[in-house]
Design a protein around this motif. Structure first.
Motif, mmCIF file in Angstrom:
data_model
loop_
_atom_site.group_PDB
_atom_site.id
_atom_site.type_symbol
_atom_site.label_atom_id
_atom_site.label_comp_id
_atom_site.label_asym_id
_atom_site.label_seq_id
_atom_site.Cartn_x
_atom_site.Cartn_y
_atom_site.Cartn_z
ATOM 1 N N UNK A 170 0.831 -1.187 0.000
ATOM 2 C CA UNK A 170 0.000 0.000 0.000
ATOM 3 C C UNK A 170 0.877 1.253 0.000
ATOM 4 N N UNK A 171 0.261 2.436 0.042
ATOM 5 C CA UNK A 171 0.989 3.682 -0.114
ATOM 6 C C UNK A 171 1.935 4.030 1.004
ATOM 7 N N UNK A 172 1.914 3.295 2.103
ATOM 8 C CA UNK A 172 2.848 3.538 3.198
ATOM 9 C C UNK A 172 3.718 2.311 3.468
ATOM 10 N N UNK A 173 3.770 1.400 2.521
ATOM 11 C CA UNK A 173 4.614 0.221 2.666
ATOM 12 C C UNK A 173 3.977 -0.932 3.401
ATOM 13 N N UNK A 174 2.669 -0.849 3.683
ATOM 14 C CA UNK A 174 1.982 -1.899 4.421
ATOM 15 C C UNK A 174 1.404 -2.974 3.517
ATOM 16 N N UNK A 175 0.821 -3.981 4.134
ATOM 17 C CA UNK A 175 0.275 -5.121 3.408
ATOM 18 C C UNK A 175 -1.017 -4.757 2.674
ATOM 19 N N UNK A 176 -1.268 -5.477 1.600
ATOM 20 C CA UNK A 176 -2.509 -5.343 0.831
ATOM 21 C C UNK A 176 -3.068 -6.744 0.610
ATOM 22 N N UNK A 177 -4.320 -6.825 0.193
ATOM 23 C CA UNK A 177 -4.916 -8.119 -0.114
ATOM 24 C C UNK A 177 -4.350 -8.634 -1.425
ATOM 25 N N UNK A 178 -3.700 -9.790 -1.367
ATOM 26 C CA UNK A 178 -3.114 -10.406 -2.547
ATOM 27 C C UNK A 178 -3.824 -11.725 -2.834
ATOM 28 N N UNK A 179 -4.187 -11.927 -4.075
ATOM 29 C CA UNK A 179 -4.864 -13.153 -4.470
ATOM 30 C C UNK A 179 -3.907 -14.042 -5.260
ATOM 31 N N UNK A 180 -4.231 -15.322 -5.323
ATOM 32 C CA UNK A 180 -3.401 -16.266 -6.065
ATOM 33 C C UNK A 180 -3.247 -15.802 -7.513
ATOM 34 N N UNK A 181 -1.999 -15.844 -7.986
ATOM 35 C CA UNK A 181 -1.603 -15.441 -9.343
ATOM 36 C C UNK A 181 -1.458 -13.934 -9.528
ATOM 37 N N UNK A 182 -1.602 -13.149 -8.465
ATOM 38 C CA UNK A 182 -1.134 -11.760 -8.554
ATOM 39 C C UNK A 182 0.369 -11.804 -8.820
ATOM 40 N N UNK A 183 0.868 -10.875 -9.616
ATOM 41 C CA UNK A 183 2.283 -10.940 -9.977
ATOM 42 C C UNK A 183 2.902 -9.551 -10.128
ATOM 43 N N UNK A 184 4.227 -9.528 -10.024
ATOM 44 C CA UNK A 184 5.021 -8.362 -10.375
ATOM 45 C C UNK A 184 6.261 -8.860 -11.111
ATOM 46 N N UNK A 185 6.482 -8.344 -12.319
ATOM 47 C CA UNK A 185 7.654 -8.670 -13.122
ATOM 48 C C UNK A 185 8.552 -7.432 -13.167
#
Length: 207
Positions: A170-185
């Motif tokens: 999130x905008x302050x470096x905290x956790x967000x809800x992540x779902x299976x197959x979310x990705x970052x390349x």
């Protein structure tokens, strides 16, 4: 044709300190992932927080299960590159991505971090952290295309560390809800002095 001028002690001690080796501008090492001594392949493996699956790039995995792999070579921002891919393998509230720790702290100087990022999550962003101050990029659209992100900041004169992140948070470096197959390349990541991100600097394997 004559004696060389003497080299004074002052001329040695007054050499500028804030230049990269050989005049190179990219402070990051292995920003294109061409050095792969750990043998990361296109077959995904479990990503453990803090571990190095490819040289110099540490995993940053909090609260979720994740995998990491090399992508196939593709055209990214005008050049052919091999990205590193992080993918959520178990849904939860958490953070997903990578970081590079920079040994030299560049205290009091302005730096700009840039990277090409591809994600299906609109919380993907860059972050520079000097131990007290943090500087974020704008977020990726989450549309699944390659986008160049940049983050700029002036580091504290008493900076205690220099950590640079490429992650989904999130905008302050905290956790967000992540779902299976979310990705970052991630591809072509660079840190340089100044406030304007320039084109990515490729180095030879030998360098």
């Amino acid at each position: 044709t004559g004696a060389l001028p003497a080299i004074s002690a002052a001329s040695l001690t007054n050499v500028p300190k804030d230049v990269t080796v050989g005049g190179r501008k990219n402070i990051f090492i292995n920003g294109d992932f061409s050095v792969n001594q750990r043998g990361l392949t296109t077959s995904a493996v479990t990503a453990t927080n803090g571990a190095y699956n490819i040289d110099r790039l540490a995993n940053y995995i909090v609260g979720v299960g994740a995998q990491v792999a090399l992508g196939s070579e593709e055209l990214i921002g005008g050049t052919y590159e091999t990205p590193v891919k992080y993918t959520v393998s178990s849904a939860a509230s958490g953070r997903l991505g990578a970081l590079q720790k920079v040994e030299k702290l560049y205290k009091g100087q302005t730096v700009v971090m840039s990277a090409w990022v591809k994600s299906n999550n609109s919380n993907a962003r860059l972050r520079i952290y000097d131990g007290s101050n943090e500087f974020y990029s704008s977020t990726h659209t989450g549309g699944g295309a390659w986008e160049k992100l940049t983050a700029t900041g002036t580091l504290a004169t008493n900076a205690g560390q220099l950590y640079c992140y490429l992650f989904i948070v999130d905008g302050s470096g905290g956790s967000v809800t992540l779902t299976t197959n979310d990705y970052i390349h991630i591809a072509k990541y660079q840190l340089e002095l100044g406030s304007t991100a320039t084109d990515f600097e490729h180095r030879s394997y030998g360098e």
